[in-house]
Design an enzyme around this catalytic site. Structure first.
Site, PDB file in Angstrom:
ATOM      1  N   CYS A  52      -1.396  -3.737  15.379  1.00 28.53           N
ATOM      2  CA  CYS A  52      -1.098  -3.627  13.935  1.00 28.53           C
ATOM      3  C   CYS A  52      -1.419  -4.615  12.713  1.00 28.53           C
ATOM      4  O   CYS A  52      -1.390  -5.811  13.113  1.00 28.53           O
ATOM      5  CB  CYS A  52       0.432  -3.167  13.761  1.00 28.53           C
ATOM      6  SG  CYS A  52       0.861  -2.673  12.074  1.00 28.53           S
TER       7      CYS A  52
ATOM      8  N   CYS B 288       5.476  -7.631   7.339  1.00 31.16           N
ATOM      9  CA  CYS B 288       6.308  -7.240   8.595  1.00 31.16           C
ATOM     10  C   CYS B 288       6.504  -8.355   9.396  1.00 31.16           C
ATOM     11  O   CYS B 288       5.493  -9.050  10.028  1.00 31.16           O
ATOM     12  CB  CYS B 288       5.605  -5.909   9.113  1.00 31.16           C
ATOM     13  SG  CYS B 288       6.697  -5.163  10.505  1.00 31.16           S
TER      14      CYS B 288
ATOM     15  N   CYS C 288       3.077   8.464   1.939  1.00 31.43           N
ATOM     16  CA  CYS C 288       3.540   7.446   2.715  1.00 31.43           C
ATOM     17  C   CYS C 288       3.913   6.168   2.000  1.00 31.43           C
ATOM     18  O   CYS C 288       2.960   5.652   1.345  1.00 31.43           O
ATOM     19  CB  CYS C 288       2.529   7.342   3.529  1.00 31.43           C
ATOM     20  SG  CYS C 288       2.724   5.939   4.908  1.00 31.43           S
TER      21      CYS C 288
ATOM     22  N   CYS D  89       3.759  -6.231  16.164  1.00 36.72           N
ATOM     23  CA  CYS D  89       2.964  -5.299  17.092  1.00 36.72           C
ATOM     24  C   CYS D  89       1.638  -5.664  17.204  1.00 36.72           C
ATOM     25  O   CYS D  89       0.870  -5.961  16.394  1.00 36.72           O
ATOM     26  CB  CYS D  89       3.316  -3.885  16.702  1.00 36.72           C
ATOM     27  SG  CYS D  89       5.080  -3.278  16.438  1.00 36.72           S
TER      28      CYS D  89
ATOM     29  N   CYS E  12      -4.092   1.041   8.986  1.00 38.98           N
ATOM     30  CA  CYS E  12      -2.748   0.767   8.272  1.00 38.98           C
ATOM     31  C   CYS E  12      -2.572  -0.714   7.816  1.00 38.98           C
ATOM     32  O   CYS E  12      -2.548  -1.618   8.853  1.00 38.98           O
ATOM     33  CB  CYS E  12      -1.657   0.961   9.010  1.00 38.98           C
ATOM     34  SG  CYS E  12      -1.872   2.563  10.219  1.00 38.98           S
TER      35      CYS E  12
ATOM     36  N   GLU F 169       0.684  -1.362  -0.037  1.00 37.07           N
ATOM     37  CA  GLU F 169       0.004  -0.058  -0.069  1.00 37.07           C
ATOM     38  C   GLU F 169       0.909   1.268  -0.043  1.00 37.07           C
ATOM     39  O   GLU F 169       1.893   1.138   0.533  1.00 37.07           O
ATOM     40  CB  GLU F 169      -0.737   0.126   1.331  1.00 37.07           C
ATOM     41  CG  GLU F 169      -1.879  -1.098   1.140  1.00 37.07           C
ATOM     42  CD  GLU F 169      -2.689  -1.029   2.676  1.00 37.07           C
ATOM     43  OE1 GLU F 169      -2.821   0.034   3.229  1.00 37.07           O
ATOM     44  OE2 GLU F 169      -3.082  -2.237   3.285  1.00 37.07           O
TER      45      GLU F 169
ATOM     46  N   SER G 166      10.284   6.343  10.014  1.00 40.34           N
ATOM     47  CA  SER G 166       9.659   5.892  11.233  1.00 40.34           C
ATOM     48  C   SER G 166       9.986   4.510  11.871  1.00 40.34           C
ATOM     49  O   SER G 166       9.964   3.524  10.856  1.00 40.34           O
ATOM     50  CB  SER G 166       8.222   6.015  11.076  1.00 40.34           C
ATOM     51  OG  SER G 166       7.115   5.275  12.325  1.00 40.34           O
TER      52      SER G 166
HETATM   53  N1  SAH Z   1       7.659  -0.286  11.234  1.00 34.18           N
HETATM   54  C1  SAH Z   1       7.799   1.196  11.344  1.00 34.18           C
HETATM   55  C2  SAH Z   1       7.023   1.926  10.261  1.00 34.18           C
HETATM   56  C3  SAH Z   1       5.585   1.432   9.902  1.00 34.18           C
HETATM   57  S1  SAH Z   1       4.272   1.563  11.043  1.00 34.18           S
HETATM   58  C4  SAH Z   1       7.273   1.909  12.737  1.00 34.18           C
HETATM   59  O1  SAH Z   1       7.002   1.096  13.555  1.00 34.18           O
HETATM   60  O2  SAH Z   1       7.377   2.886  13.015  1.00 34.18           O
HETATM   61  C5  SAH Z   1       3.882   3.268  11.186  1.00 34.18           C
HETATM   62  C6  SAH Z   1       3.030   4.000  12.452  1.00 34.18           C
HETATM   63  O3  SAH Z   1       1.854   3.505  12.410  1.00 34.18           O
HETATM   64  C7  SAH Z   1       3.601   3.284  13.669  1.00 34.18           C
HETATM   65  O4  SAH Z   1       3.775   4.016  14.789  1.00 34.18           O
HETATM   66  C8  SAH Z   1       2.783   2.230  14.000  1.00 34.18           C
HETATM   67  O5  SAH Z   1       2.956   1.867  15.357  1.00 34.18           O
HETATM   68  C9  SAH Z   1       1.609   2.777  13.487  1.00 34.18           C
HETATM   69  N2  SAH Z   1       0.402   1.843  13.547  1.00 34.18           N
HETATM   70  C10 SAH Z   1       0.431   0.722  13.277  1.00 34.18           C
HETATM   71  N3  SAH Z   1      -0.846   0.087  13.421  1.00 34.18           N
HETATM   72  C11 SAH Z   1      -1.953   1.114  13.488  1.00 34.18           C
HETATM   73  C12 SAH Z   1      -3.131   1.102  13.689  1.00 34.18           C
HETATM   74  N4  SAH Z   1      -4.046   0.270  13.780  1.00 34.18           N
HETATM   75  N5  SAH Z   1      -3.645   2.464  14.186  1.00 34.18           N
HETATM   76  C13 SAH Z   1      -2.890   3.759  14.217  1.00 34.18           C
HETATM   77  N6  SAH Z   1      -1.494   3.648  13.867  1.00 34.18           N
HETATM   78  C14 SAH Z   1      -1.024   2.259  13.673  1.00 34.18           C
END
Ligand code: SAH
Length: 367
Positions: free
Chosen positions: A118, A111, A104, A115, A356, A91, A205
């Site tokens: 996510c 990934c 973006c 987390c 995301c 995406e 990020s």
């Molecule tokens: N792996 C990197 C970049 C990709 S995620 C990182 O962790 O920074 C980009 C941002 O979106 C991160 O801060 C991540 O924690 C956040 N993110 C992931 N899932 C999300 C969600 N469901 N709602 C809001 N932010 C989210």
């Protein structure tokens, strides 16, 4: 698989074109179109029609193909689901803002970070994206903005919101960029060299991959660094971000401080406010209580940083809930009272993108 013209060097492209009994200068014309993001040869107006048809029959122009394009109702956000040559999907998102046009990009297909909140990580990591595949995402956005309209001047960074060029890049799409550092650095170098996008308009990020932050320090370019912190203590962070078992908050902050001190830049801290539903269906704050805000303030006081409070985008498979607007504002007030710069991130395109990584996930599941 058809050859991808965009991935060829100038020499290879020339050879390919002369191999089709065409004069050399056509290679330069084609390169110019590819560099503007032209998705097919059909749009290359200054080529003879037969050549355009032949080219589309034997070759693919870009390393990515648009599978789905979604526009938000306010017209500010466009989200793309893209397919790579091997069928993997990623995406990218174009955001038209008051300060410019920001894209973006994803750095990986899937990934591995795991987390808990996510969507991008639910199906695991498929593979790293190449430099070309990351760069091609900003060309998709560039084509969306300008299409085949002639440029009155070369692409330059420019804060002018009427400027129809990509001006800002955030590496915040699917994937952990510092697990693919070499290709991501290659991408940033190219965006700077070929699109004129200044280092200070690029934000990377990371969930806190310390050796990767050190690689960025060695690389030496003054980009913006964002840390996805999401919890003020190791005890809490361990529960939602597996990377924290490897690199503790203190180590991540020390590496980030070294980066920002080197470039005299403000560090961005991302903090998703999370709640959980109890048996009665009430939302209980997970990382967003008053005490959490105070702990976060302690951690960040005196640092040159900006905390971005992020409303959680609901992911069906994930067992979290979004706190109320009041809770979010209370959390922000506590930080601000302690002198920590804080803002609440505006949600963009929630009507089209859901969370995301959700587009890709739904597509993989045939939805
Ligand atoms: N792996 C990197 C970049 C990709 S995620 C990182 O962790 O920074 C980009 C941002 O979106 C991160 O801060 C991540 O924690 C956040 N993110 C992931 N899932 C999300 C969600 N469901 N709602 C809001 N932010 C989210």
């Amino acid at each position: 698989m058809k050859p991808i013209l965009f991935n060829m060097t100038d020499g290879e492209l020339e050879q390919f074109i002369t191999g089709m009994s065409q004069p050399k200068f056509r290679a330069r014309q084609i390169r110019d179109w590819l560099q503007r993001g032209a998705p097919t040869a059909a749009v290359m107006k200054n080529l003879p029609e037969t050549l355009r048809r032949d080219l589309d029959a034997v070759a693919q122009m870009q390393p990515v193909r648009i599978v789905k394009k979604l526009e938000s109702a306010d017209g500010e956000t466009t989200k793309f689901l893209l397919e790579l040559a091997d069928g993997e999907q990623i995406e990218c998102v174009l955001m038209r803002t008051t300060y410019g046009n920001s894209v973006c990009v994803s750095s990986q297909a899937g990934c591995a970070m795991g987390c808990r909140f996510c969507a991008s990580t639910l199906l695991g990591l498929k593979r790293n994206l190449t430099t070309d595949e990351i760069f091609a995402q900003i060309l998709v956005a560039q084509w969306e903005l300008r299409g085949d309209a002639m440029r009155d001047r070369p692409v330059r960074p420019n804060g002018d919101p009427n400027n129809n060029d990509v001006s800002h890049i955030v590496i915040m799409g699917t994937g952990e960029p510092l697990q693919n550092t070499e290709n991501v650095i290659g991408f940033m170098e190219r965006a700077n060299r070929e699109m004129g996008i200044g280092w200070r308009r690029i934000t990377l990020s990371t969930c806190g991959v310390v050796p990767g932050i050190n690689d960025l320090i060695k690389w030496g370019r003054p980009i913006n660094l964002a840390i996805s912190l999401h919890a003020p203590t190791d005890e809490l962070r361990d529960q939602i971000m597996p990377i924290n078992h490897k690199y503790k908050i203190a180590d991540v902050m020390a590496a980030a401080d070294a980066f920002t001190a080197l470039h005299n830049r403000q560090l961005m801290i991302e903090y998703i406010l999370l709640g959980r539903r109890d048996q009665d269906g009430e939302t209980v704050l997970f990382n967003a209580t008053q005490q959490h805000a105070e702990k976060l303030a302690q951690l960040l006081t005196g640092k040159n940083c900006m905390v971005n409070l992020i409303p959680w985008n609901a992911v069906d498979e994930r067992d979290f809930a979004s706190p109320s607007g009041n809770a979010v504002h209370r959390f922000q007030d506590t930080l601000i009272k302690s002198g920590v710069h804080t803002r609440i991130r505006r949600e963009r395109g929630t009507d089209i993108g859901s969370a995301c990584g959700q587009l890709r996930l739904n597509s993989a599941r045939g939805k």
